[in-house]
Design a protein around this motif. Sequence first.
Motif, PDB file in Angstrom:
ATOM      1  N   THR A  74       8.417  19.215  23.170  1.00 49.56           N
ATOM      2  CA  THR A  74       8.828  20.628  23.183  1.00 49.56           C
ATOM      3  C   THR A  74       8.332  21.364  21.943  1.00 49.56           C
ATOM      4  O   THR A  74       8.184  22.589  21.968  1.00 49.56           O
ATOM      5  N   ARG A  75       8.088  20.639  20.873  1.00 48.58           N
ATOM      6  CA  ARG A  75       7.658  21.249  19.611  1.00 48.58           C
ATOM      7  C   ARG A  75       6.147  21.143  19.380  1.00 48.58           C
ATOM      8  O   ARG A  75       5.644  21.653  18.380  1.00 48.58           O
ATOM      9  N   GLY A  76       5.469  20.450  20.273  1.00 47.74           N
ATOM     10  CA  GLY A  76       4.041  20.266  20.093  1.00 47.74           C
ATOM     11  C   GLY A  76       3.712  19.270  19.003  1.00 47.74           C
ATOM     12  O   GLY A  76       2.599  19.269  18.468  1.00 47.74           O
ATOM     13  N   PRO A 130       3.111  19.752  29.498  1.00 54.87           N
ATOM     14  CA  PRO A 130       2.234  20.486  28.572  1.00 54.87           C
ATOM     15  C   PRO A 130       2.945  20.806  27.270  1.00 54.87           C
ATOM     16  O   PRO A 130       4.177  20.852  27.207  1.00 54.87           O
ATOM     17  N   THR A 131       2.170  21.012  26.219  1.00 56.21           N
ATOM     18  CA  THR A 131       2.720  21.423  24.932  1.00 56.21           C
ATOM     19  C   THR A 131       3.097  22.900  24.999  1.00 56.21           C
ATOM     20  O   THR A 131       2.635  23.632  25.882  1.00 56.21           O
ATOM     21  N   ILE A 163       8.691  20.493  29.355  1.00 52.55           N
ATOM     22  CA  ILE A 163      10.014  20.060  28.925  1.00 52.55           C
ATOM     23  C   ILE A 163      10.570  21.125  27.995  1.00 52.55           C
ATOM     24  O   ILE A 163       9.891  21.568  27.076  1.00 52.55           O
ATOM     25  N   LYS A 164      11.800  21.544  28.236  1.00 53.26           N
ATOM     26  CA  LYS A 164      12.436  22.563  27.414  1.00 53.26           C
ATOM     27  C   LYS A 164      13.806  22.087  26.939  1.00 53.26           C
ATOM     28  O   LYS A 164      14.400  21.178  27.517  1.00 53.26           O
ATOM     29  N   GLU A 165      14.291  22.753  25.907  1.00 55.64           N
ATOM     30  CA  GLU A 165      15.657  22.520  25.442  1.00 55.64           C
ATOM     31  C   GLU A 165      16.510  23.699  25.880  1.00 55.64           C
ATOM     32  O   GLU A 165      16.072  24.850  25.821  1.00 55.64           O
TER      33      GLU A 165
END
Length: 209
Positions: A74-76, A130-131, A163-165
Motif C-alpha cells: 500500500t505504501r509502495g 499494483p503500487t 490493496i488499501k487500508e
Amino acid sequence: MEFSFVSGDPALDLAATVGYRRTEPVDLLKGPADLERWVNACDGLPAEVAADLASFDAAVTLREAVYRLALARTRGDPFDPADVEVVNTTANGPALALELVDGGMRITGGIRAALAHVARGGITVLAAAPTPSAVSQSAAAPAPSSPPADSSSSNATPPAAPIKECARPDCTRLYLDRSRGARRTWCGMSECGNRVKAAAYRARRRAAG
C-alpha cells in the motif's frame, strides 16, 4: 469481536484478526482453538481442523508476515525478504483435497494444508496488486474513446485490485479494492463506513447548533 471476512482474500482476512493495530490492538487469535474457529468460518477452507501450539505459532507468523507485506504494497515500499520467505515456505505445504459430493464440494485437509492454501492465495494477491503510483497513473490516464476492433469486453482482463487500508482513522484492516475505478474507501460499510458517516452527521448537527 467476531471474525469478519470483508478483505477480499483469506490471507488479508487472516491479517485482520488483529484489529486497531496502531491504537489499542485487539487480537482475535489467542490460541489454537481460535485458529480452528477461524479456519472453520473462512470460505474455501476445511470445516474441521485440529490446531496445536506449533501450527498456531505458524499461523501467527504467517499472519504478521502477510500484514507487513500488504502494508508495504500500500505504501509502495519493497518487501522484507524475511517476510517473503515466511509466505513462500508456508505456501509450499501440503494441498487441500477437494471432493465432489451431492451437496456440492467437500474440502478436507489438516491445519498445515489450510495455512498453505491461505499463503498461496496471499502470494497471488501480493504479486498482482499494483503500487500506489501505478494506481494513480491508471486513474489519471484518459479512457480510450472506443475499444480496438478486435477486442471483446467479455474477454478483457480486469485490472489487478489494489490493496488499501480502511480510511476509518482507528481501523487498520487491509482489503482488496475491486470497486469500479478503485474508489472503495472503507473495509466494510457495516463495520466502518456507516460509523464514519454517522459520526460526521452528528458533528454537522452539533455545528449547526
